[in-house]
Design an enzyme around this catalytic site. Structure first.
Site, PDB file in Angstrom:
ATOM      1  CB  ILE A  58       1.398   3.790  -6.985  1.00 38.89           C
ATOM      2  CG1 ILE A  58       0.924   5.221  -7.039  1.00 38.89           C
ATOM      3  CG2 ILE A  58       2.249   3.510  -5.762  1.00 38.89           C
ATOM      4  CD1 ILE A  58      -0.061   5.583  -5.935  1.00 38.89           C
ATOM      5  CD  GLU A  74       6.826  -1.996   1.928  1.00 39.00           C
ATOM      6  OE1 GLU A  74       6.293  -1.087   1.281  1.00 39.00           O
ATOM      7  OE2 GLU A  74       7.886  -1.891   2.576  1.00 39.00           O
ATOM      8  CB  VAL A  75      -0.090  -4.266  -0.098  1.00 41.75           C
ATOM      9  CG1 VAL A  75      -1.610  -4.181  -0.155  1.00 41.75           C
ATOM     10  CG2 VAL A  75       0.538  -2.904  -0.402  1.00 41.75           C
ATOM     11  CG  HIS A 109       0.711  -7.566  -4.152  1.00 44.57           C
ATOM     12  ND1 HIS A 109       0.356  -7.609  -2.812  1.00 44.57           N
ATOM     13  CD2 HIS A 109       1.979  -7.093  -4.184  1.00 44.57           C
ATOM     14  CE1 HIS A 109       1.365  -7.169  -2.078  1.00 44.57           C
ATOM     15  NE2 HIS A 109       2.374  -6.857  -2.879  1.00 44.57           N
ATOM     16  CG  ASN A 138       7.975  -9.232  -2.470  1.00 46.80           C
ATOM     17  OD1 ASN A 138       8.956  -9.903  -2.772  1.00 46.80           O
ATOM     18  ND2 ASN A 138       7.754  -8.022  -2.962  1.00 46.80           N
TER      19      ASN A 138
HETATM   20  P1  5GP Z   1       4.966  -5.575  -1.890  1.00 46.29           P
HETATM   21  O1  5GP Z   1       6.212  -4.985  -1.312  1.00 46.29           O
HETATM   22  O2  5GP Z   1       3.867  -5.721  -0.879  1.00 46.29           O
HETATM   23  O3  5GP Z   1       5.226  -6.840  -2.661  1.00 46.29           O
HETATM   24  O4  5GP Z   1       4.494  -4.562  -3.003  1.00 46.29           O
HETATM   25  C1  5GP Z   1       3.528  -3.588  -2.804  1.00 46.29           C
HETATM   26  C2  5GP Z   1       3.475  -2.763  -4.073  1.00 46.29           C
HETATM   27  O5  5GP Z   1       2.283  -2.018  -4.063  1.00 46.29           O
HETATM   28  C3  5GP Z   1       4.633  -1.763  -4.189  1.00 46.29           C
HETATM   29  O6  5GP Z   1       5.335  -2.022  -5.407  1.00 46.29           O
HETATM   30  C4  5GP Z   1       3.936  -0.409  -4.186  1.00 46.29           C
HETATM   31  O7  5GP Z   1       4.540   0.527  -5.047  1.00 46.29           O
HETATM   32  C5  5GP Z   1       2.527  -0.760  -4.620  1.00 46.29           C
HETATM   33  N1  5GP Z   1       1.495   0.135  -4.103  1.00 46.29           N
HETATM   34  C6  5GP Z   1       1.358   0.523  -2.796  1.00 46.29           C
HETATM   35  N2  5GP Z   1       0.299   1.331  -2.664  1.00 46.29           N
HETATM   36  C7  5GP Z   1      -0.258   1.431  -3.902  1.00 46.29           C
HETATM   37  C8  5GP Z   1      -1.388   2.137  -4.405  1.00 46.29           C
HETATM   38  O8  5GP Z   1      -2.122   2.823  -3.696  1.00 46.29           O
HETATM   39  N3  5GP Z   1      -1.651   2.010  -5.743  1.00 46.29           N
HETATM   40  C9  5GP Z   1      -0.878   1.250  -6.566  1.00 46.29           C
HETATM   41  N4  5GP Z   1      -1.222   1.217  -7.851  1.00 46.29           N
HETATM   42  N5  5GP Z   1       0.203   0.587  -6.123  1.00 46.29           N
HETATM   43  C10 5GP Z   1       0.508   0.667  -4.804  1.00 46.29           C
END
Ligand code: 5GP
Length: 125
Positions: free
Chosen positions: A40, A105-106, A110, A97
């Site tokens: 996103i 963060e999620v 992923h 990550n």
């Molecule tokens: P992390 O920091 O956990 O490795 O990456 C999380 C990623 O998820 C971030 O790049 C963020 O932009 C993406 N993201 C978070 N919420 C959403 C969402 O609701 N939809 C999509 N498509 N990406 C998301």
């Protein structure tokens, strides 16, 4: 906020909702073991996220508890997605990550696929 990669799986995390179709996403690929969709908030001209379909918090969780079929299916899917997106030539970056220091963060595993420009140094200095 970065997460704790050892936390139990939260079935209401945002990617679980995307998997169930409760939240929209721009899907680019789906099979038995993996789903891919556009990030996103893209950090490169092409930024795709690939997630396993099973409930795994992180790469750590998946590599410890995923079945051989899930792991093989997921790894092969990441390769297919990158090839189908035309990333192999001129190249791409694959990144996961994990936990707080990793900046995750999620709390659903992923893998990020970045492409479309020279991506520069591997880590911020
Ligand atoms: P992390 O920091 O956990 O490795 O990456 C999380 C990623 O998820 C971030 O790049 C963020 O932009 C993406 N993201 C978070 N919420 C959403 C969402 O609701 N939809 C999509 N498509 N990406 C998301």
């Amino acid at each position: 906020m970065p997460i704790d990669a050892t936390q139990p799986y939260d079935p209401n995390n945002i990617f679980a909702k995307i998997l169930r179709g409760e939240i929209p996403s721009k899907r680019v690929y789906e099979d038995e073991h993996a789903l891919a969709f556009h990030d996103i908030n893209p950090q490169a001209p092409h930024h795709i996220l690939v997630i396993p379909k099973g409930p795994y918090v992180s790469w750590d969780d998946f590599s410890a508890k995923g079945s051989d079929a899930e792991i093989a299916g997921f790894v092969r899917a990441v390769g297919v997605i990158a090839r189908e997106a035309g990333m192999v030539e001129p190249g791409y970056r694959l990144l996961a990550n994990i936990g707080a220091d990793g900046g995750q963060e999620v709390p659903h595993l992923h893998v990020h696929l970045f492409a479309g420009k020279r991506l520069g140094p591997m880590l911020m200095r």
